[in-house]
Design a protein around this motif. Structure first.
Motif, PDB file in Angstrom:
ATOM      1  N   HIS A  18       0.837  -1.202   0.000  1.00  0.00           N
ATOM      2  CA  HIS A  18       0.000   0.000   0.000  1.00  0.00           C
ATOM      3  C   HIS A  18       0.875   1.257   0.000  1.00  0.00           C
ATOM      4  O   HIS A  18       0.609   2.198  -0.733  1.00  0.00           O
ATOM      5  CB  HIS A  18      -0.923  -0.013   1.224  1.00  0.00           C
ATOM      6  CG  HIS A  18      -1.875   1.145   1.265  1.00  0.00           C
ATOM      7  ND1 HIS A  18      -3.037   1.180   0.540  1.00  0.00           N
ATOM      8  CD2 HIS A  18      -1.802   2.333   1.925  1.00  0.00           C
ATOM      9  CE1 HIS A  18      -3.656   2.336   0.757  1.00  0.00           C
ATOM     10  NE2 HIS A  18      -2.930   3.060   1.600  1.00  0.00           N
ATOM     11  N   ILE A  19       1.909   1.244   0.802  1.00  0.00           N
ATOM     12  CA  ILE A  19       2.798   2.413   0.857  1.00  0.00           C
ATOM     13  C   ILE A  19       3.510   2.592  -0.480  1.00  0.00           C
ATOM     14  O   ILE A  19       3.557   3.703  -1.021  1.00  0.00           O
ATOM     15  CB  ILE A  19       3.812   2.279   2.013  1.00  0.00           C
ATOM     16  CG1 ILE A  19       3.091   2.430   3.362  1.00  0.00           C
ATOM     17  CG2 ILE A  19       4.929   3.322   1.887  1.00  0.00           C
ATOM     18  CD1 ILE A  19       3.975   2.213   4.580  1.00  0.00           C
ATOM     19  N   ARG A  20       4.027   1.486  -1.018  1.00  0.00           N
ATOM     20  CA  ARG A  20       4.822   1.601  -2.248  1.00  0.00           C
ATOM     21  C   ARG A  20       3.985   2.023  -3.455  1.00  0.00           C
ATOM     22  O   ARG A  20       4.495   2.676  -4.354  1.00  0.00           O
ATOM     23  CB  ARG A  20       5.519   0.270  -2.560  1.00  0.00           C
ATOM     24  CG  ARG A  20       6.570  -0.135  -1.555  1.00  0.00           C
ATOM     25  CD  ARG A  20       7.773   0.785  -1.538  1.00  0.00           C
ATOM     26  NE  ARG A  20       8.539   0.732  -2.762  1.00  0.00           N
ATOM     27  CZ  ARG A  20       9.578  -0.081  -2.969  1.00  0.00           C
ATOM     28  NH1 ARG A  20       9.966  -0.899  -2.021  1.00  0.00           N
ATOM     29  NH2 ARG A  20      10.213  -0.043  -4.094  1.00  0.00           N
ATOM     30  N   LYS A  21       2.732   1.630  -3.476  1.00  0.00           N
ATOM     31  CA  LYS A  21       1.914   1.965  -4.654  1.00  0.00           C
ATOM     32  C   LYS A  21       0.930   3.103  -4.355  1.00  0.00           C
ATOM     33  O   LYS A  21       1.055   4.205  -4.872  1.00  0.00           O
ATOM     34  CB  LYS A  21       1.157   0.725  -5.139  1.00  0.00           C
ATOM     35  CG  LYS A  21       2.099  -0.318  -5.712  1.00  0.00           C
ATOM     36  CD  LYS A  21       1.343  -1.537  -6.201  1.00  0.00           C
ATOM     37  CE  LYS A  21       2.316  -2.624  -6.668  1.00  0.00           C
ATOM     38  NZ  LYS A  21       1.647  -3.934  -6.762  1.00  0.00           N
ATOM     39  N   THR A  22      -0.047   2.798  -3.492  1.00  0.00           N
ATOM     40  CA  THR A  22      -1.170   3.717  -3.304  1.00  0.00           C
ATOM     41  C   THR A  22      -0.750   5.031  -2.635  1.00  0.00           C
ATOM     42  O   THR A  22      -1.112   6.116  -3.095  1.00  0.00           O
ATOM     43  CB  THR A  22      -2.256   3.000  -2.465  1.00  0.00           C
ATOM     44  OG1 THR A  22      -2.443   1.696  -3.017  1.00  0.00           O
ATOM     45  CG2 THR A  22      -3.561   3.741  -2.508  1.00  0.00           C
ATOM     46  N   ASP A  23       0.025   4.915  -1.542  1.00  0.00           N
ATOM     47  CA  ASP A  23       0.437   6.134  -0.844  1.00  0.00           C
ATOM     48  C   ASP A  23       1.498   6.901  -1.642  1.00  0.00           C
ATOM     49  O   ASP A  23       1.561   8.131  -1.564  1.00  0.00           O
ATOM     50  CB  ASP A  23       0.997   5.796   0.552  1.00  0.00           C
ATOM     51  CG  ASP A  23      -0.105   5.344   1.504  1.00  0.00           C
ATOM     52  OD1 ASP A  23      -1.294   5.547   1.199  1.00  0.00           O
ATOM     53  OD2 ASP A  23       0.240   4.790   2.569  1.00  0.00           O
ATOM     54  N   THR A  24       2.315   6.184  -2.381  1.00  0.00           N
ATOM     55  CA  THR A  24       3.330   6.849  -3.194  1.00  0.00           C
ATOM     56  C   THR A  24       2.659   7.681  -4.295  1.00  0.00           C
ATOM     57  O   THR A  24       3.090   8.802  -4.579  1.00  0.00           O
ATOM     58  CB  THR A  24       4.302   5.807  -3.795  1.00  0.00           C
ATOM     59  OG1 THR A  24       4.965   5.159  -2.693  1.00  0.00           O
ATOM     60  CG2 THR A  24       5.345   6.444  -4.683  1.00  0.00           C
ATOM     61  N   ALA A  25       1.584   7.145  -4.875  1.00  0.00           N
ATOM     62  CA  ALA A  25       0.839   7.899  -5.892  1.00  0.00           C
ATOM     63  C   ALA A  25       0.226   9.156  -5.268  1.00  0.00           C
ATOM     64  O   ALA A  25       0.273  10.247  -5.866  1.00  0.00           O
ATOM     65  CB  ALA A  25      -0.248   7.021  -6.497  1.00  0.00           C
ATOM     66  N   LEU A  26      -0.312   9.012  -4.065  1.00  0.00           N
ATOM     67  CA  LEU A  26      -0.879  10.181  -3.369  1.00  0.00           C
ATOM     68  C   LEU A  26       0.217  11.205  -3.071  1.00  0.00           C
ATOM     69  O   LEU A  26       0.032  12.408  -3.298  1.00  0.00           O
ATOM     70  CB  LEU A  26      -1.567   9.738  -2.069  1.00  0.00           C
ATOM     71  CG  LEU A  26      -2.030  10.859  -1.134  1.00  0.00           C
ATOM     72  CD1 LEU A  26      -3.084  11.753  -1.803  1.00  0.00           C
ATOM     73  CD2 LEU A  26      -2.574  10.289   0.188  1.00  0.00           C
ATOM     74  N   GLY A  27       1.353  10.729  -2.577  1.00  0.00           N
ATOM     75  CA  GLY A  27       2.459  11.628  -2.258  1.00  0.00           C
ATOM     76  C   GLY A  27       2.927  12.415  -3.478  1.00  0.00           C
ATOM     77  O   GLY A  27       3.179  13.623  -3.394  1.00  0.00           O
ATOM     78  N   ALA A  28       2.989  11.733  -4.608  1.00  0.00           N
ATOM     79  CA  ALA A  28       3.415  12.399  -5.849  1.00  0.00           C
ATOM     80  C   ALA A  28       2.395  13.472  -6.244  1.00  0.00           C
ATOM     81  O   ALA A  28       2.768  14.586  -6.643  1.00  0.00           O
ATOM     82  CB  ALA A  28       3.575  11.361  -6.962  1.00  0.00           C
ATOM     83  N   TYR A  29       1.122  13.145  -6.096  1.00  0.00           N
ATOM     84  CA  TYR A  29       0.061  14.111  -6.434  1.00  0.00           C
ATOM     85  C   TYR A  29       0.134  15.335  -5.511  1.00  0.00           C
ATOM     86  O   TYR A  29       0.034  16.481  -5.969  1.00  0.00           O
ATOM     87  CB  TYR A  29      -1.310  13.448  -6.323  1.00  0.00           C
ATOM     88  CG  TYR A  29      -2.463  14.403  -6.499  1.00  0.00           C
ATOM     89  CD1 TYR A  29      -2.898  14.797  -7.762  1.00  0.00           C
ATOM     90  CD2 TYR A  29      -3.125  14.948  -5.384  1.00  0.00           C
ATOM     91  CE1 TYR A  29      -3.946  15.693  -7.927  1.00  0.00           C
ATOM     92  CE2 TYR A  29      -4.173  15.835  -5.531  1.00  0.00           C
ATOM     93  CZ  TYR A  29      -4.584  16.203  -6.813  1.00  0.00           C
ATOM     94  OH  TYR A  29      -5.609  17.097  -6.957  1.00  0.00           O
ATOM     95  N   LEU A  30       0.327  15.089  -4.214  1.00  0.00           N
ATOM     96  CA  LEU A  30       0.340  16.196  -3.243  1.00  0.00           C
ATOM     97  C   LEU A  30       1.460  17.193  -3.543  1.00  0.00           C
ATOM     98  O   LEU A  30       1.334  18.380  -3.228  1.00  0.00           O
ATOM     99  CB  LEU A  30       0.478  15.649  -1.812  1.00  0.00           C
ATOM    100  CG  LEU A  30      -0.764  14.932  -1.255  1.00  0.00           C
ATOM    101  CD1 LEU A  30      -0.444  14.292   0.091  1.00  0.00           C
ATOM    102  CD2 LEU A  30      -1.952  15.881  -1.127  1.00  0.00           C
ATOM    103  N   LYS A  31       2.523  16.720  -4.149  1.00  0.00           N
ATOM    104  CA  LYS A  31       3.625  17.623  -4.491  1.00  0.00           C
ATOM    105  C   LYS A  31       3.262  18.555  -5.646  1.00  0.00           C
ATOM    106  O   LYS A  31       3.918  19.578  -5.848  1.00  0.00           O
ATOM    107  CB  LYS A  31       4.855  16.814  -4.881  1.00  0.00           C
ATOM    108  CG  LYS A  31       5.631  16.279  -3.694  1.00  0.00           C
ATOM    109  CD  LYS A  31       6.968  15.776  -4.184  1.00  0.00           C
ATOM    110  CE  LYS A  31       7.587  14.841  -3.187  1.00  0.00           C
ATOM    111  NZ  LYS A  31       8.728  14.130  -3.770  1.00  0.00           N
ATOM    112  N   THR A  32       2.231  18.196  -6.400  1.00  0.00           N
ATOM    113  CA  THR A  32       1.882  18.998  -7.576  1.00  0.00           C
ATOM    114  C   THR A  32       0.803  20.039  -7.265  1.00  0.00           C
ATOM    115  O   THR A  32       0.495  20.868  -8.110  1.00  0.00           O
ATOM    116  CB  THR A  32       1.348  18.099  -8.725  1.00  0.00           C
ATOM    117  OG1 THR A  32       0.073  17.557  -8.339  1.00  0.00           O
ATOM    118  CG2 THR A  32       2.320  16.969  -9.045  1.00  0.00           C
ATOM    119  N   VAL A  33       0.191  19.958  -6.068  1.00  0.00           N
ATOM    120  CA  VAL A  33      -0.913  20.914  -5.786  1.00  0.00           C
ATOM    121  C   VAL A  33      -0.455  22.049  -4.876  1.00  0.00           C
ATOM    122  O   VAL A  33       0.587  21.986  -4.267  1.00  0.00           O
ATOM    123  CB  VAL A  33      -2.159  20.215  -5.173  1.00  0.00           C
ATOM    124  CG1 VAL A  33      -2.795  19.324  -6.207  1.00  0.00           C
ATOM    125  CG2 VAL A  33      -1.816  19.423  -3.912  1.00  0.00           C
TER     126      VAL A  33
END
Ligand SMILES: [Fe+2]
Ligand SMILES: [Fe+2]
Length: 133
Positions: free
Chosen positions: A118-133
């Protein structure tokens, strides 16, 4: 099998990363407590802590998803709910058979793999998105 935090698990959001480290620490303690045959009290204490902390952590991520209007938030929330019910099953297993080998194996293999994935996929995708907003 030890549970070792490495920087590969960083998702890039300081709040999420701090909480993930805490989850690794507590899961590591739980696995050690089962493996080393520590008392029931210690295992119960860790399971109770994890239940509270996992919910706290998921709430924090879900707030970040709401605030940032994250498009993947529904699927992410569903994954969290699945994880909470797995944790509840661990507690039921512990309630029935105590600190059994089965509890150790399930904690190690199922829950941990799930958490890491979950951390490697789902949370990593969220983390990447949060950096763009
Ligand atoms: Fe998450
Ligand atoms: Fe997370």
């Amino acid at each position: 099998m030890g549970i070792q935090w490495t920087n590969d698990f960083l998702v890039g959001n300081p709040t999420i990363d701090r909480q993930h480290k805490e989850l690794f620490r507590a899961f590591g303690e739980l696995v050690d407590a089962c493996r080393l045959g520590k008392g029931k009290n210690k295992i119960e204490e860790l399971l109770d802590f994890l239940e509270v902390y996992v919910i706290f952590h998921f709430d924090a991520e879900e707030k970040l998803m709401e605030q940032s209007n994250y498009p993947g938030r529904e699927a992410h929330r569903t994954a969290h709910a699945g994880f909470i019910s797995q944790l509840k099953e661990l507690k039921i297993m512990f309630g029935k058979d105590g600190a059994s080998m089965e509890l150790l194996i399930t904690t190690n293999e199922t829950v941990l793999r799930w958490l890491i994935e979950h951390i490697r996929k789902t949370d990593t995708a969220l983390g990447a998105y949060l950096k763009t907003v």
